[in-house]
Design a protein around this motif. Structure first.
Motif, short mmCIF file in Angstrom:
data_model
loop_
_atom_site.label_atom_id
_atom_site.label_comp_id
_atom_site.label_asym_id
_atom_site.label_seq_id
_atom_site.Cartn_x
_atom_site.Cartn_y
_atom_site.Cartn_z
N ARG A 99 72.29 25.72 91.54
CA ARG A 99 72.97 23.99 91.53
C ARG A 99 74.17 24.17 92.20
O ARG A 99 75.03 25.32 92.01
CB ARG A 99 73.18 24.02 90.20
CG ARG A 99 71.66 23.90 89.18
CD ARG A 99 71.02 23.02 89.29
NE ARG A 99 69.64 23.09 88.41
CZ ARG A 99 69.14 22.29 87.83
NH1 ARG A 99 70.16 21.83 87.13
NH2 ARG A 99 68.50 22.91 87.01
N SER A 100 75.13 22.95 92.77
CA SER A 100 76.07 22.62 92.44
C SER A 100 77.27 22.92 91.95
O SER A 100 77.27 22.80 90.74
CB SER A 100 76.68 21.17 93.57
OG SER A 100 76.20 20.34 92.95
N LEU A 133 77.26 21.36 87.86
CA LEU A 133 77.70 22.69 87.03
C LEU A 133 77.94 21.09 85.50
O LEU A 133 78.37 21.72 84.51
CB LEU A 133 77.61 23.49 87.60
CG LEU A 133 76.37 24.22 88.20
CD1 LEU A 133 77.14 25.65 88.64
CD2 LEU A 133 75.28 24.35 86.63
N GLU A 134 79.14 21.21 86.12
CA GLU A 134 80.68 20.81 85.84
C GLU A 134 80.62 19.06 84.68
O GLU A 134 80.89 19.04 83.59
CB GLU A 134 81.79 20.17 86.95
CG GLU A 134 83.52 19.49 86.73
CD GLU A 134 83.70 20.54 85.36
OE1 GLU A 134 84.90 20.06 84.41
OE2 GLU A 134 83.79 21.74 85.17
N LYS A 135 79.35 18.57 85.66
CA LYS A 135 79.34 17.25 84.80
C LYS A 135 78.15 17.69 83.61
O LYS A 135 78.75 17.54 82.47
CB LYS A 135 78.15 16.33 85.73
CG LYS A 135 77.97 15.36 84.95
CD LYS A 135 76.96 14.62 85.74
CE LYS A 135 76.89 12.49 85.54
NZ LYS A 135 76.31 13.03 84.03
N LYS A 136 77.35 19.03 83.69
CA LYS A 136 76.70 19.54 82.52
C LYS A 136 77.54 19.52 81.23
O LYS A 136 77.00 19.41 80.68
CB LYS A 136 75.68 20.39 83.36
CG LYS A 136 74.36 19.69 84.01
CD LYS A 136 73.27 20.96 84.10
CE LYS A 136 72.33 20.64 84.97
NZ LYS A 136 71.47 19.74 83.69
N TYR A 137 78.20 20.55 82.02
CA TYR A 137 79.62 21.23 81.11
C TYR A 137 79.98 20.20 80.08
O TYR A 137 80.37 20.06 78.73
CB TYR A 137 80.30 22.82 82.32
CG TYR A 137 81.71 22.53 80.74
CD1 TYR A 137 81.90 23.63 80.01
CD2 TYR A 137 83.12 21.63 80.83
CE1 TYR A 137 82.71 23.85 79.21
CE2 TYR A 137 83.90 22.16 80.09
CZ TYR A 137 83.30 23.35 79.75
OH TYR A 137 84.63 23.34 78.15
N GLN A 138 80.72 18.71 80.73
CA GLN A 138 81.56 18.10 80.16
C GLN A 138 80.44 17.32 79.23
O GLN A 138 81.36 16.70 78.27
CB GLN A 138 82.39 17.24 81.55
CG GLN A 138 82.97 17.90 81.79
CD GLN A 138 84.62 18.18 80.97
OE1 GLN A 138 84.46 17.74 80.46
NE2 GLN A 138 85.49 19.04 81.63
#
Length: 478
Positions: free
Chosen positions: A259-260, A264-269
């Motif tokens: 995953r880019s 990953l940052e979008k999933k986290y947020q």
């Protein structure tokens, strides 16, 4: 804990025991070699206490050798002498008061392997004598479970009443999910137990993984389990930390390989936003005041990923959070009050689930960040560090580690329990339905803190009880 060497006079006792089914003299200073001192008669902590008369059994006795100068501490050795091992099916050592052994505590020690004449139980350093306990009870059971004989040792001389300031609880890992209704049941039981045993609690700290998957309905079910016992006005009693399951969807590859960083940052947020909306928290890490003490809740600033090739436990604090924590610990140290740190993941080789000698890998941080965490912990005293995630039960090796400036406590889990070496296995090899639930009660006094393990639900007949081997006393440094 390193095993204590048995004193010479105990070795003398070991070789001089009666082996037939005849009456053995009660344990007293008269039964010790000349020149030896009966430590049970010492009274270094509370001279005004009058010892209560002890019960003496016909076919067994026991000595207790106290080894601590700490008040309200049971550290020492209980040595059981059995003169007729064919009479009993089992022996049990329990806490109790002047009248009877406690029914709401499990056994400190029990055995049904009665082929020897001598048995011993080694109390841990910092082992607590429960507040309402005055005696140790040794019970001998027959084959039908009936009590055949009883013996007691008065422990009141090692106790001192302290002024209670406040109480709070630490639980974790409810992991609410419709797939496993037993997790909801145990969450509901845990809150009901706290309401019953500590109606005036100052705080219920939930140390992460309140849901099994990051879904709104799971958060709603968690709060439903709380409101079975508490009202909307009691919401302020809850403090909710962040775990790794708040970011997990079981249908995904939880290791997120390939995953880019953007994805990953979008999933986290997205999942952090859901957690913040449902819990009312505004940040993955935060602090709060608790009767003059400081509570610090740590939280990951990136989506959990592989840690050392093992689990989805990776918590990334980041430089900003580490700097914030250093500042908060330094500031709290000036107040001279206990500091409570809540971390979903543990540090290596602190408590059960993280012990490298048992190949356990359920810790929570990279080696680099762990070193920085330990450096910050060295800045103050009277720090209590609570960790969760592993679900390792209180029966496991080293569920707590008391040190000079910081002490570490495994909170076990409410949803289900785990145990064993390496990656471990389910509690007593049972399924989720019978997986058990445990948590911690804390009582804060002027000079000491009592940490008390609680079994909220068990598959045995006793059901719920105070866990006798997770009862700890900590002296506060002034």
């Amino acid at each position: 804990m390193m095993k204590r060497q048995k004193p010479f006079f105990l070795l003398f006792l070991s070789v001089s025991l009666l082996t037939g089914c005849q009456k053995e003299p009660s344990a007293s200073s008269a039964s010790l070699p000349q020149g030896s001192k009966d430590k049970t008669s010492e009274n270094t902590s509370s001279p005004s206490v009058t010892k209560k008369e002890d019960l003496v059994a016909e076919h067994f006795s026991f000595d207790y050798y106290h080894e601590s100068e700490q008040l309200n501490c049971a550290a020492g050795l209980a040595l059981i002498h059995l003169s007729c091992n064919s009479l009993f099916s089992s022996l049990s050592l329990k806490w109790g008061d002047d009248n009877a052994p406690f029914e709401d505590y499990d056994s400190l020690y029990e055995t049904d392997k009665l082929s020897a004449d001598e048995y011993e139980y080694d109390f841990k350093d910092h082992a607590l004598i429960p507040s309402n306990a005055t005696k140790l009870w040794l019970l001998g059971y027959g084959k039908d479970g009936e009590i055949l004989e009883k013996a007691t040792k008065d422990r009141s001389e090692y106790k001192k009443q302290e002024k209670l300031l406040y109480e709070f609880q630490v639980i974790s890992d409810e992991q609410i999910s419709p797939k496993n209704p037993c997790f909801y049941r145990r969450s509901k039981k845990a809150f009901a137990d706290i309401k019953e045993n500590c109606p005036d609690t100052s705080l219920i700290a939930v140390n992460g993984d309140i849901v099994d998957e990051a879904k709104a309905e799971n958060y709603d079910s968690f709060f439903d389990s709380y409101y079975e016992s508490y009202s909307e006005e009691d919401r302020k009693k809850l403090a909710l930390g962040l775990g790794n399951h708040e970011f997990i969807r079981q249908s995904e590859n939880g290791y997120y390989q390939g995953r880019s960083e953007k994805e990953l940052e979008k999933k986290y947020q997205d999942r952090l936003s859901l957690w913040e909306t449902k819990t009312g928290n505004e940040n993955p890490y935060f602090s709060m005041d608790l009767n003059g003490s400081t509570c610090l809740f740590l939280g990951t600033t990136k989506i959990p990923n592989l840690l050392g090739g093992n689990t989805r436990a990776d918590c990334t604090l980041g430089e900003k959070q580490l700097s914030w924590r250093r500042e908060k610990v330094t500031e709290a140290d000036k107040r001279g009050k206990p500091i409570y740190i809540f971390s979903h993941g543990s540090l290596r080789d602190t408590v059960s689930g993280s012990l490298s000698n048992l190949n356990q890998t359920w810790y929570g941080y990279s080696e680099k960040e762990e070193k920085e965490i330990r450096d910050i912990l060295s800045l103050s005293k009277n720090i209590l560090f609570f960790s969760s995630h592993s679900h390792w039960c209180f029966e496991s090796e080293q569920p707590y580690l008391v040190q000079d400036n910081v002490s570490f406590f495994n909170t076990a889990a409410v949803g289900y329990l785990w145990e064993g070496n390496g990656q471990g296995h389910s509690y007593k090899n049972l399924d989720y339905e019978h997986g058990g639930g445990q948590g911690l009660y804390l009582s804060i006094y002027e000079n000491q803190i009592f940490v008390k393990g609680r079994q909220f639900e068990a598959s045995d007949a006793q059901g719920k009880y105070w866990f006798s081997n997770y009862q700890t006393v900590i002296d506060l440094e002034k």
